[in-house]
Design an enzyme around this catalytic site. Sequence first.
Site, mmCIF file in Angstrom:
data_model
loop_
_atom_site.group_PDB
_atom_site.id
_atom_site.type_symbol
_atom_site.label_atom_id
_atom_site.label_comp_id
_atom_site.label_asym_id
_atom_site.label_seq_id
_atom_site.Cartn_x
_atom_site.Cartn_y
_atom_site.Cartn_z
ATOM 1 N N ALA A 76 0.630 -1.303 0.147
ATOM 2 C CA ALA A 76 0.081 0.247 0.160
ATOM 3 C C ALA A 76 0.962 1.613 -0.487
ATOM 4 C CB ALA A 76 -1.014 0.028 0.945
ATOM 5 N N LYS A 77 0.445 2.432 -0.153
ATOM 6 C CA LYS A 77 1.209 3.202 -1.069
ATOM 7 C C LYS A 77 -0.189 4.798 -0.287
ATOM 8 C CE LYS A 77 5.639 4.664 -0.686
ATOM 9 N NZ LYS A 77 6.497 3.837 -0.057
ATOM 10 N N ALA A 78 0.797 5.889 0.110
ATOM 11 C CA ALA A 78 -0.312 7.291 0.017
ATOM 12 C C ALA A 78 0.404 8.504 -0.503
ATOM 13 C CB ALA A 78 -0.905 7.367 1.612
ATOM 14 N N ASP A 113 7.330 8.476 4.106
ATOM 15 C CA ASP A 113 8.154 8.525 2.533
ATOM 16 C C ASP A 113 8.400 10.402 2.362
ATOM 17 O OD1 ASP A 113 8.919 8.386 0.090
ATOM 18 O OD2 ASP A 113 7.252 6.478 0.323
#
Length: 381
Positions: A76-78, A113
């Site tokens: 997952a990533k946002a 990040d």
Amino acid sequence: MTDALSLVDDWGPEKIVVVSHRRTGMKGVLVIDNTARGVGKGGTRMSPHVTVGEVARLARVMTWKWASVDLFYGGAKAGIVADPTSPDKEAVLRAFARALSNEVPREYVMGLDMGLTENDAAVIQDELGDRGAAVGTPEHLGGVAYDKLGVTGYGVAEATDAAARYLGLPLGGSRVALQGFGAVGHAAAARFAELGATVVAVSTAKGALHEPNGLDVQALLAAREEHGDDFVNRHPEGTVLPAGQELTVDCDVLVPAALQDVISDETAHRIKAKLVVEGANLPTSPQAQEILAQRGIAVLPDFVANAGGVVAAAFAMDARYSGFRPHTPTIFQTISDRLRANAVVVMEEAKHRGTTPHIAGRGLAEERVRTAMQSKGRVPR
């Protein structure tokens, strides 16, 4: 404009959530790629240039990264479309966290990040009133201080050492060029020096510094502390080059550890290294990987080389609700053991299959994810 439905394939994404907030101007996206092996876990980035497609690509990398090191979390990533230097950063971040309160932390746990700091992770926890909402908090709040410890860069150097030895290229005495001297690059440089490598080039957004006979890494670290990215233009050692030229200097090992999509087809033809190690996510295109392979240049994939951060994140995930801090020496030892072993496995698999390490490594990761999907009935058994 990216059509979100066009991003869906046999692996995911399972969910794409686009959020906004009128008062703060917040716009953001969460991509949960594949949770067959566990809850979605990946960093959250903040940049004025974030796109749905970019976040989806990075979420897929996380799927392979977790599976590659055989840890039980999902990809997952946002991303938040905002300037991380803005005075409104905290308000935007809080608005983003609130907008995803249905997904966080039940389906996705936020991490750090580009553009976010340890204090930002603490703000997310505070906004949602849940220690489990984010990892990467400051050490004094019980978190694993990724950047302070330099876990990702340490892992890059460990994986490089293992891959270089496999190729018959001992790291001791080898010449290493690093693109990027931020959280990953500076920690990698420090570990490379400890392993006996000679760092011949480094770069920041302000330019590159090249010294064929080797740069004094400790002096570089001190200069970075004093001058930030501009140290490359103030340092007494080496020749200043335009940013990007560090990729094509004469060296044995090249480590792109800054941005994605930096090694194009054209650049791949000019690289002089014998081994390229992807310290950043997605720094080489598939076409560039093929060109490098045809030229006999091995490439250690990002989901293998920079997985030190996810190993540390797994410890942080375990400790989210604990009253005890994770044991730092255990984190470093686990990073070394897993990344060294994985680098050799992927290089051997590539040789066995007669293909690139990217394709071989992804094949191993895909097999683990597919098996999990089959066991859960998500695809036919």
